[in-house]
Design an enzyme around this catalytic site. Structure first.
Site, short mmCIF file in Angstrom:
data_model
loop_
_atom_site.label_atom_id
_atom_site.label_comp_id
_atom_site.label_asym_id
_atom_site.label_seq_id
_atom_site.Cartn_x
_atom_site.Cartn_y
_atom_site.Cartn_z
N GLY A 22 -41.04 -9.73 -44.67
CA GLY A 22 -40.62 -9.84 -43.28
C GLY A 22 -41.54 -9.11 -42.31
O GLY A 22 -42.67 -8.76 -42.65
N HIS A 25 -46.26 -11.66 -39.24
CA HIS A 25 -47.39 -11.70 -38.30
C HIS A 25 -48.24 -12.92 -38.62
O HIS A 25 -47.93 -13.70 -39.55
CB HIS A 25 -48.20 -10.39 -38.37
CG HIS A 25 -48.59 -10.01 -39.77
ND1 HIS A 25 -49.48 -10.76 -40.52
CD2 HIS A 25 -48.19 -9.00 -40.57
CE1 HIS A 25 -49.62 -10.19 -41.70
NE2 HIS A 25 -48.84 -9.13 -41.77
N HIS A 28 -48.97 -13.87 -42.24
CA HIS A 28 -47.92 -14.59 -42.98
C HIS A 28 -47.90 -16.06 -42.55
O HIS A 28 -47.73 -16.95 -43.38
CB HIS A 28 -46.54 -14.00 -42.66
CG HIS A 28 -46.34 -12.60 -43.12
ND1 HIS A 28 -46.20 -11.54 -42.26
CD2 HIS A 28 -46.24 -12.07 -44.37
CE1 HIS A 28 -46.02 -10.42 -42.96
NE2 HIS A 28 -46.05 -10.71 -44.23
N GLN A 52 -40.61 -1.84 -55.37
CA GLN A 52 -42.05 -1.62 -55.23
C GLN A 52 -42.36 -0.42 -54.34
O GLN A 52 -43.51 -0.18 -54.00
CB GLN A 52 -42.76 -2.89 -54.77
CG GLN A 52 -42.44 -3.38 -53.38
CD GLN A 52 -43.00 -4.78 -53.13
OE1 GLN A 52 -42.48 -5.76 -53.61
NE2 GLN A 52 -44.09 -4.87 -52.37
N GLY A 138 -51.72 -13.76 -50.15
CA GLY A 138 -52.91 -13.43 -49.35
C GLY A 138 -53.95 -12.67 -50.15
O GLY A 138 -53.63 -11.87 -51.03
N GLU A 139 -55.21 -12.92 -49.80
CA GLU A 139 -56.31 -12.21 -50.48
C GLU A 139 -56.44 -10.78 -49.99
O GLU A 139 -57.17 -9.98 -50.57
CB GLU A 139 -57.64 -12.97 -50.24
CG GLU A 139 -57.71 -14.23 -51.07
CD GLU A 139 -58.88 -15.12 -50.71
OE1 GLU A 139 -59.65 -14.77 -49.78
OE2 GLU A 139 -59.02 -16.18 -51.35
N GLN A 144 -52.84 -7.65 -56.01
CA GLN A 144 -51.54 -8.33 -56.19
C GLN A 144 -51.78 -9.80 -56.57
O GLN A 144 -51.14 -10.33 -57.47
CB GLN A 144 -50.73 -8.22 -54.90
CG GLN A 144 -49.49 -9.09 -54.88
CD GLN A 144 -48.59 -8.82 -53.68
OE1 GLN A 144 -47.83 -7.87 -53.69
NE2 GLN A 144 -48.68 -9.64 -52.65
N ARG A 178 -47.65 -3.07 -41.64
CA ARG A 178 -47.74 -1.61 -41.46
C ARG A 178 -48.65 -1.23 -40.28
O ARG A 178 -48.64 -0.07 -39.86
CB ARG A 178 -48.22 -0.93 -42.74
CG ARG A 178 -47.17 -0.93 -43.84
CD ARG A 178 -47.54 -0.02 -44.99
NE ARG A 178 -46.45 0.17 -45.93
CZ ARG A 178 -46.28 -0.51 -47.06
NH1 ARG A 178 -47.16 -1.43 -47.42
NH2 ARG A 178 -45.25 -0.27 -47.85
O1 PAF Z 1 -46.99 -8.98 -50.45
C1 PAF Z 1 -45.80 -8.73 -50.20
O2 PAF Z 1 -45.35 -8.80 -49.05
C2 PAF Z 1 -44.88 -8.31 -51.34
O3 PAF Z 1 -45.54 -7.52 -52.27
C3 PAF Z 1 -44.17 -9.50 -52.00
C4 PAF Z 1 -45.16 -10.42 -52.70
C5 PAF Z 1 -43.38 -10.28 -50.98
C6 PAF Z 1 -43.20 -9.00 -53.09
O4 PAF Z 1 -42.21 -8.18 -52.55
#
Ligand code: PAF
Length: 272
Positions: A22, A25, A28, A52, A138-139, A144, A178
């Site tokens: 959420g 921006h 996303h 996380q 996203g890269e 991740q 952030r």
């Molecule tokens: O990249 C993120 O925003 C988070 O790590 C994700 C993939 C939504 C998992 O909570």
């Protein structure tokens, strides 16, 4: 959500999924647009995933704006937004986690040792709930992205993973929820991350050099700003994340820096 996805699949829809926490921006939104190039039914999840975040991290203060997010998701043409409550994804007796062996032991995983276990656990759950054909990441969160790709391969998830390029503010700062924590005075310090990556790209262009050289330059650029605290600056193999002391083939340069209380990450590919 599972019943809805089954219904969409029966109708022949190709489901594309963008998981988010959420406070959406432009970054996303670009994942959603990329998603719709690969499928025709977009599902976006909005869930600030507690597993996380470690103790002392910003779970409670993480920026949230659900109503605005839902408007944006609808405007981008999503068919559904999935916004579970915490106790729905993690009931009291929850005890199953998904974790990888070595990829999380690099870069961000060193200072955030439980972070990727939380990500892979929630993403597995979301994959089983949303049942997408394709998911977009996203890269900017490069580690991740490759961890998710590896998890999908290792666990035989029948889902295609698409990586989408980092979206930047006009001044070059990589978009992140952030960034909302940054004060105006901290902005030049935040920008020093990308400046140091660009400098590395220039140094590496058309020559083979030692990684230490570009890392030292980056340290000089970043530490010139007050309020910066380097977590790591690494040059590594883009597939394994193992250190690459000599940049004699394409290498990932990734860094994480705290600017005040805000932890920022960024990366580029260095091609000699
Ligand atoms: O990249 C993120 O925003 C988070 O790590 C994700 C993939 C939504 C998992 O909570």
């Amino acid at each position: 959500m599972q019943a809805h996805s089954d219904e969409m699949r029966c109708l022949g829809k190709k489901i594309v999924f963008v998981p988010t926490m959420g406070f959406l921006h432009e970054g996303h939104l670009s994942l959603m647009r990329e998603g719709l190039r690969h499928g025709d039914y977009l599902v976006v999840s909005i869930f600030v995933n507690p597993t996380q975040f470690a103790q002392g991290e910003d779970l409670d203060s993480y920026p949230r704006s659900l109503e605005r997010d839902l408007e944006l998701v609808e405007k981008e043409g999503a068919g559904a937004a999935f916004t579970p409550r915490e106790n729905e994804l993690y009931p009291e007796d929850f005890q199953t986690y998904v974790s990888l062996e070595s990829l999380p032991r690099h870069l961000c995983g060193i200072s955030r040792p439980t972070f990727f276990r939380g990500v892979t656990t929630v993403v597995s759950k979301l994959f089983n709930i949303v049942k997408p054909h394709i998911a977009v990441f996203g890269e900017k969160d490069y580690q991740q992205l490759i961890i998710i790709r590896r998890m999908v391969r290792d666990m035989n998830f029948d889902i295609g993973i698409v990586g989408a390029p980092t979206i930047r503010e006009p001044d070059g700062l990589a978009m992140s929820s952030r960034n909302a924590y940054l004060t105006k005075a901290q902005r030049p310090a935040a920008l020093s991350l990308y400046k140091s990556l660009l400098k590395a790209k220039t140094i590496v262009q058309s020559r083979i050099i030692k990684a230490a050289r570009v890392i030292d330059e980056a340290k000089i650029i970043i530490t010139a700003h007050a309020e910066t605290d380097i977590d790591y600056i690494n040059v590594c193999d883009p597939r394994t994340l193992d250190d690459m002391p000599i940049i004699d083939r394409p290498a990932l340069m990734a860094l994480a820096v705290r600017v005040g209380k805000t932890r920022l990450i960024d990366n580029v590919l260095l091609v000699p």
